[in-house]
Design an enzyme around this catalytic site. Structure first.
Site, PDB file in Angstrom:
ATOM      1  N   GLU A 130       0.881  -1.168   0.000  1.00 33.46           N
ATOM      2  CA  GLU A 130       0.000   0.000   0.000  1.00 33.46           C
ATOM      3  C   GLU A 130       0.918   1.218   0.000  1.00 33.46           C
ATOM      4  OE1 GLU A 130      -2.733  -0.017   3.265  1.00 33.46           O
ATOM      5  OE2 GLU A 130      -3.498   1.978   2.771  1.00 33.46           O
ATOM      6  N   ARG A 158       4.760 -12.789   9.923  1.00 35.01           N
ATOM      7  CA  ARG A 158       5.490 -11.576   9.564  1.00 35.01           C
ATOM      8  C   ARG A 158       6.804 -11.494  10.319  1.00 35.01           C
ATOM      9  NH1 ARG A 158       1.721  -7.551   9.080  1.00 35.01           N
ATOM     10  NH2 ARG A 158       3.158  -5.846   9.424  1.00 35.01           N
ATOM     11  N   LYS A 163       3.953   1.065   9.557  1.00 38.00           N
ATOM     12  CA  LYS A 163       4.188   2.293   8.792  1.00 38.00           C
ATOM     13  C   LYS A 163       3.611   3.512   9.496  1.00 38.00           C
ATOM     14  CE  LYS A 163       2.840   0.240   4.988  1.00 38.00           C
ATOM     15  NZ  LYS A 163       2.355   0.002   3.626  1.00 38.00           N
TER      16      LYS A 163
END
Ligand code: ATP
Ligand code: MG
Length: 567
Positions: free
Chosen positions: A41, A267, A277
């Site tokens: 994204e 992850r 982020k």
């Protein structure tokens, strides 16, 4: 990278569970090749966690002769996306991967996704809901109790089509209505309780401008984009495991051209840092760091500026492997991967970070000798360099002790040490200022030890130290970094993760004395300062003053750098 013998490949038997699945699919003929994708994204810079996903997706493409798409997941119109779109591409290329011609944007598929939403409405499988976001949340139920049907759930197909078209035509305000899939409000998986699939947002989109004011939700876009691109294996992190039934529901209920399979893996988490982020953006916006590429950041651009080689990041990702277990990796593992690469590639130089002057009283005033030194002991092809030696030198302040404890073997009054590729010197006299601080050491050298060779009488010394000729030294700025957070898990406390910020994570040494060759190192190149660590030339240099970032210490000197900092 295909020449990297340690890279994952079908031939070396080095496999994780995802590659096992892929090989089975290829063997059974389910797929004739692999197509993967990396779907960032564009709302921030990539971080080391993304590198894990990049190495996996692009690595599979390389290992199986397949291809990997870069697809920006831009279903959410947010500000400043262009900058992120650029940086993400730069970072992936720098990591050593290539998407060929396969650059896509989820927004490329907005027309198709809209048609598929109409298709669901026509099939009686989607409806426009007038409830507020809050009402929808309240009627969703939870893991113990079922949800309640929306009062608008049984609208006619005609009404739904009309309202959805009005939504698209901009007749309603942001948030006023949504389109929901009609699945099952009692489903044990909350994601299947009539999930929202389209919402109204009148913000400007970075690519489609104001063409759209309705946007598909991630879940309604991702699998369909995968299907449109004929992705075979759609690899994502574990938090999407519960979304997989919905991913499959859309593929089952829409006339998609292919059938991708979603597979989840855990992850990457690293200690002493944060990876979201949103939090990284906060560090940047509130000036806790100098920018996304601050060398203390876990971003790819930060690590690059710090001097971490792409090869080391790839090796690290390979070492930690791909599993379904949640875990946190030690940042020391990444640092070791960096040392392993730089040890092979970095040219050696001498630099004195905390200088004290040494005068060699029996060395002629205006004599200069060019001493030969090895550029890189790990790389015979790198050859030799010449280092100027003269009567006045700098050595590290902590390589001298006036009153040494037993185990200190470096310079002290009456003691002899070897100057790396220079001479043996003996300290005869310590000069101090009025405050009693040492300002200069008077030493004598033994001319028979030129190049640092042992003298004919077989005399030995116990220590070798580095030095820089005072007259020839280039002055430079050296930035030494500590961890950005003092807490191993900055997100564990009750307060904000910002409370865990290490106030001493940056130490700037303004006037380090550098071997002359260090004045010419191009920005981005990493060198070793002998006995200290690896340092990377920073672009932020002035005409005559180089700037170096400490990439990583040589293992055993980290404690020393820290001790110096605290004193
Ligand atoms: P963040 O939480 O940092 O915002 P994200 O998952 O929202 O991360 P995306 O841009 O959506 O960021 O991620 C792109 C791809 O990278 C996704 O497939 C995602 O699963 C993967 N990814 C993100 N963070 C990690 C991580 N820490 N480890 C492995 N893969 C990750
Ligand atoms: Mg995301």
């Amino acid at each position: 990278m295909s020449d990297d013998p340690t890279a994952y490949s079908p031939s070396n038997g080095h496999k994780d569970f995802i590659r096992e699945i892929i090989e089975a699919d290829l063997a059974s003929g389910k797929h004739s090749g692999t197509v993967t994708r990396f779907p960032p994204e564009p709302n921030g810079y990539l971080h080391i966690g993304h590198a894990k996903s990049i190495c996996l997706n692009f690595g599979i493409a390389q290992g199986y002769g397949g291809r990997c798409h870069l697809r920006f997941d831009d279903t959410n119109p947010v500000k400043e996306e262009e900058e992120y779109v650029e940086s993400i591409q730069e970072d992936i290329r720098w990591l050593g991967f290539d998407w060929g011609g396969h650059l896509y944007f989820a927004s490329d598929y907005f027309d198709q996704l809209y048609e598929w939403a109409i298709h669901l409405i026509e099939q009686g499988k989607a409806f426009v809901d007038d409830q507020t976001a809050e009402e929808i949340r309240e009627t969703r139920g939870d893991l113990q109790s079922p949800g309640a049907n929306s009062p608008f759930r049984d609208r006619s197909v005609a009404d739904n089509l009309d309202l959805f078209q009005q939504m698209k035509a901009g007749k309603f305000a942001s948030g006023e209505r949504v389109l929901r899939a009609k699945i099952d409000m009692t489903h044990p998986n909350l994601n299947l309780r009539d999930p929202v699939i389209y919402r109204i947002d009148h913000s400007e989109h970075h690519r489609t401008g104001d063409q759209w004011c309705i946007y598909p939700i991630y879940d309604f876009a991702h699998g369909q984009c995968d299907a449109l691109e004929h992705i075979t294996h759609s690899l994502c992190t574990l938090e999407f495991e519960n979304h997989r039934p919905l991913y499959d529901w859309f593929l089952d209920n829409l006339p998609v051209p292919s059938r991708p399979r979603q597979i989840e893996f855990s992850r990457l988490n690293l200690n002493y840092t944060v990876m979201s982020k949103r939090k990284l953006l906060q560090l940047v916006e509130e000036n806790h760091v100098s920018g996304w590429d601050d060398p203390r950041m876990p971003t790819i651009s930060g690590l690059r500026r710090r001097g971490y080689p792409a090869e080391a990041i790839r090796h690290f990702c390979q070492t930690i492997g791909i599993t379904k277990f949640k875990s946190t990796n030690d940042i020391g593992l990444l640092e070791n991967a960096v040392r392993n690469v730089l040890n092979k590639t970095a040219l050696r130089f001498m630099a004195v970070l905390d200088p004290i002057r040494v005068v060699i009283t029996n060395y002629p005033e205006d004599q200069v000798e060019e001493m030969e030194a090895i550029r890189n002991p790990e790389d015979p092809d790198a050859g030799m360099r010449l280092v100027p030696f003269s009567r006045e030198l700098y050595i590290e302040r902590n390589d001298f002790m006036e009153d040494p404890p037993k185990k200190f073997f470096r310079l002290s009054p009456g003691r002899e040490v070897r100057l790396r590729c220079g001479y043996f010197i003996r300290c005869d006299e310590v000069i101090k200022n009025e405050a009693g601080e040492i300002t200069e050491l008077r030493c004598t050298h033994d001319p028979e030890t030129r190049g640092g060779e042992n003298p004919p009488d077989g005399r030995k010394v116990k220590a070798t130290i580095h030095w820089v000729s005072a007259r020839h030294a280039v002055e430079g700025e050296v930035r030494v970094y500590d961890r950005l957070f003092s807490d191993e898990n900055p997100e564990s406390g009750d307060g904000s993760f910002l409370d865990a910020i290490n106030p001493d994570s940056l130490q700037v040494i303004a006037n380090a004395k550098l071997e002359p060759g260090l004045g010419k190192i191009p920005p981005g190149e990493c060198v070793q300062f002998e006995r200290l660590g690896y340092f990377c030339a920073d672009p932020d240099r002035s005409e005559d003053q180089p700037v170096f970032n400490c990439t990583v210490s040589l293992r055993d000197h980290w404690a020393k750098l820290q001790a110096r900092k605290k004193s």
